[in-house]
Scaffold this motif. Structure first.
Motif: not given
Length: 152
Positions: A33-34, A42, A60, A85, A99, A101-102, A124
């Motif tokens: 999660q970002k 992250y 990242q 999210e 949110e 991210w992967d 990702q």
């Protein structure tokens, strides 16, 4: 297992999930999660023993071998957090936007106290990844997170 998670949150004020579920599937999941909190970072989460073991990664996550990232272990999160999210409100622990991210499944190669090796199957991140415990950080919560080089 999730006492620290519950202690840090006021579920009347945050939309973060409370812990209800125990297990999801035969193949364990991972999610990254970002998290745009006081500092953008992250959150790496691996399903281990029916909870999401969690690490905050300040930069990242690496998509290719040769890049090492610091990962600070944080409290375990409930399985439901894998789908979370949203906005954690001001004044709450971890306030800011979260949110996905992967996400995906993973295959465990080795899960030990000081070393975790997994094959991630995400959009990702794919391939073998390693978490190695270090002496860095408060209470030895520091780990290194990197993609394993493929031996030829």
């Amino acid at each position: 297992m999730l006492e620290e998670y519950r202690k840090k949150r006021d579920f009347d004020r945050t939309s973060e999930p409370e812990a209800k579920e125990t297990s999801r599937s035969n193949e364990p999941i991972f999610v990254i999660q970002k998290h745009d909190a006081s500092n953008l970072h992250y959150d790496l989460r691996l399903e281990i023993d029916s909870v999401l073991k969690s690490w905050a990664v300040p930069k990242q996550p690496p998509k290719k071998a040769g890049i090492k990232r610091l990962a600070i272990q944080t409290e375990d999160h409930p399985m439901e957090y894998a789908d979370f999210e949203g906005e954690i409100p001001e004044g709450q622990y971890g306030a800011g936007k979260v949110e996905i991210w992967d996400r995906g499944n993973y295959e465990a190669i080795k899960i030990e106290d000081k070393e975790i090796i997994v094959t991630l199957k995400g959009k990702q991140l794919t391939g073998e990844y390693v978490l190695v415990k270090t002496k860095y950080g408060k209470n030895d919560k520091g780990w290194l997170f990197f993609k394993k080089k493929i031996d030829n």
